[in-house]
Design a protein around this motif. Structure first.
Motif, short mmCIF file in Angstrom:
data_model
loop_
_atom_site.label_atom_id
_atom_site.label_comp_id
_atom_site.label_asym_id
_atom_site.label_seq_id
_atom_site.Cartn_x
_atom_site.Cartn_y
_atom_site.Cartn_z
N MET A 172 0.85 -1.19 0.00
CA MET A 172 0.00 0.00 0.00
C MET A 172 0.88 1.24 0.00
SD MET A 172 -3.23 -0.98 0.33
CE MET A 172 -4.10 -2.47 0.80
N ASN A 173 0.45 2.23 -0.75
CA ASN A 173 1.20 3.48 -0.88
C ASN A 173 0.30 4.67 -0.61
OD1 ASN A 173 3.87 2.52 -1.96
ND2 ASN A 173 2.52 1.65 -3.51
N PHE A 208 2.93 3.51 7.86
CA PHE A 208 3.78 3.14 8.99
C PHE A 208 4.21 1.70 8.80
CE2 PHE A 208 0.66 6.19 10.63
CZ PHE A 208 1.49 7.13 11.23
N ASP A 209 5.01 1.19 9.70
CA ASP A 209 5.39 -0.22 9.67
C ASP A 209 4.20 -1.05 10.17
OD1 ASP A 209 6.93 -2.52 9.41
OD2 ASP A 209 7.67 -2.37 11.46
N GLY A 210 3.47 -1.70 9.26
CA GLY A 210 2.35 -2.56 9.64
C GLY A 210 1.03 -1.83 9.83
N GLU A 211 0.99 -0.52 9.63
CA GLU A 211 -0.25 0.26 9.77
C GLU A 211 -0.31 1.33 8.69
OE1 GLU A 211 -1.37 0.21 14.45
OE2 GLU A 211 -0.09 1.85 13.78
N LEU A 212 -1.53 1.79 8.44
CA LEU A 212 -1.73 2.88 7.50
C LEU A 212 -2.59 3.96 8.13
CD1 LEU A 212 -2.67 0.89 4.26
CD2 LEU A 212 -0.42 1.75 4.90
N MET A 213 -2.29 5.21 7.86
CA MET A 213 -3.19 6.30 8.22
C MET A 213 -4.06 6.56 6.99
SD MET A 213 -2.53 10.24 9.43
CE MET A 213 -2.07 9.80 11.11
N VAL A 214 -5.39 6.62 7.24
CA VAL A 214 -6.35 6.73 6.15
C VAL A 214 -7.23 7.95 6.37
CG1 VAL A 214 -8.31 5.57 5.02
CG2 VAL A 214 -6.35 4.22 5.83
N ASP A 246 -19.10 17.63 2.83
CA ASP A 246 -18.77 18.24 4.12
C ASP A 246 -17.26 18.49 4.15
OD1 ASP A 246 -18.44 18.94 6.79
OD2 ASP A 246 -19.75 17.36 7.53
N ASP A 247 -16.83 19.56 4.74
CA ASP A 247 -15.41 19.87 4.83
C ASP A 247 -14.74 19.20 6.03
OD1 ASP A 247 -15.48 21.42 2.56
OD2 ASP A 247 -15.90 23.27 3.66
N THR A 248 -15.50 18.40 6.79
CA THR A 248 -14.95 17.72 7.95
C THR A 248 -13.87 16.74 7.51
OG1 THR A 248 -17.08 17.85 9.04
CG2 THR A 248 -15.51 16.27 9.94
N GLU A 249 -12.76 16.75 8.21
CA GLU A 249 -11.68 15.82 7.93
C GLU A 249 -11.71 14.73 8.99
OE1 GLU A 249 -8.09 18.08 7.75
OE2 GLU A 249 -8.62 18.96 5.83
N ASP A 250 -11.62 13.48 8.54
CA ASP A 250 -11.63 12.35 9.46
C ASP A 250 -10.52 11.39 9.08
OD1 ASP A 250 -12.29 10.66 11.50
OD2 ASP A 250 -14.20 10.04 10.66
N TYR A 251 -9.61 11.17 10.00
CA TYR A 251 -8.45 10.31 9.78
C TYR A 251 -8.43 9.21 10.83
CZ TYR A 251 -6.62 14.13 6.91
OH TYR A 251 -6.45 15.09 5.96
N GLY A 252 -7.78 8.11 10.51
CA GLY A 252 -7.56 7.06 11.48
C GLY A 252 -6.36 6.23 11.08
N THR A 253 -5.77 5.55 12.04
CA THR A 253 -4.64 4.66 11.79
C THR A 253 -5.08 3.23 12.08
OG1 THR A 253 -3.11 6.43 12.39
CG2 THR A 253 -2.23 4.18 12.37
N PHE A 254 -4.81 2.32 11.14
CA PHE A 254 -5.32 0.95 11.24
C PHE A 254 -4.27 -0.06 10.84
CE2 PHE A 254 -8.74 3.86 10.37
CZ PHE A 254 -9.71 3.50 11.30
N PRO A 255 -4.31 -1.26 11.46
CA PRO A 255 -3.41 -2.33 11.05
C PRO A 255 -3.79 -2.86 9.67
CG PRO A 255 -4.96 -3.14 12.68
CD PRO A 255 -5.20 -1.66 12.55
N LEU A 256 -2.83 -3.42 8.96
CA LEU A 256 -3.04 -3.90 7.60
C LEU A 256 -4.13 -4.97 7.50
CD1 LEU A 256 0.65 -4.04 6.34
CD2 LEU A 256 -1.10 -2.32 5.80
N ASP A 257 -4.34 -5.76 8.57
CA ASP A 257 -5.35 -6.83 8.48
C ASP A 257 -6.78 -6.29 8.50
OD1 ASP A 257 -5.52 -6.14 11.17
OD2 ASP A 257 -5.27 -8.19 11.90
N ARG A 258 -6.95 -4.99 8.66
CA ARG A 258 -8.29 -4.37 8.60
C ARG A 258 -8.45 -3.48 7.37
NH1 ARG A 258 -9.22 -1.66 14.21
NH2 ARG A 258 -10.99 -0.77 13.10
N ILE A 259 -7.54 -3.67 6.40
CA ILE A 259 -7.55 -2.84 5.20
C ILE A 259 -7.54 -3.73 3.96
CG2 ILE A 259 -6.23 -1.12 3.89
CD1 ILE A 259 -5.21 -0.06 6.60
#
Length: 146
Positions: free
Chosen positions: A74-75, A97-103, A111-124
């Motif tokens: 993933m890039n 990240f190593d083993g995680e992605l920020m999405v 909506d202009d609301t920004e929503d981010y989260g960091t998740f392990p690869l097994d949930r992506i």
């Protein structure tokens, strides 16, 4: 050939405010000409019963196949789905990240609301689009980066 049938695993595409770009797993219970009855795989009501609902055909797609790209890295910029809150939520990779992605999530359409989260690869999973073809369905991966 009927493209949808009783017992088929599908995803209901979020089509209400707050659920844009989300996908919830369900099983088809009945198929009519313009709608189908589904039972969600994860969503339960206040009585702890799986929720059943009639859904317009345009808000349903087959459950996507497992990605064959197990070695795909993933890039930043990749279009992905993240499993969270009993469903898959479409977003874009913004940091690796190593083993995680920020999405960054796109479910706040308009909506202009920004929503981010960091998740392990097994949930992506890589986001896939589907189109109907003569013999069923054809899937394509959505990859922004090369």
């Amino acid at each position: 050939m009927d493209k949808y049938f009783v017992g088929m695993r599908v995803e209901v595409v979020g089509h209400e405010e707050g659920f844009w770009n989300s996908y919830f797993g369900a099983i088809v219970l009945r198929v009519d000409r313009t709608k189908m009855r589904v039972r969600y795989e994860e969503l339960i009501d206040e009585n702890e019963e799986y929720i059943e609902e009639d859904v317009a055909m345009k808000h349903v797609r087959p459950y996507p196949p497992e990605s064959r790209e197990v070695n795909y890295r993933m890039n930043v910029g990749d279009d992905v789905d993240v499993y969270d809150r009993e469903g898959w939520w479409r977003g874009e990779v913004v940091f690796v990240f190593d083993g995680e992605l920020m999405v960054y999530f796109h479910y706040m359409a308009g909506d202009d609301t920004e929503d981010y989260g960091t998740f392990p690869l097994d949930r992506i999973r890589i986001h896939q689009e589907v189109k109907e073809v003569a013999k069923g369905f054809a899937w394509s991966h959505v990859k922004v980066t090369g």
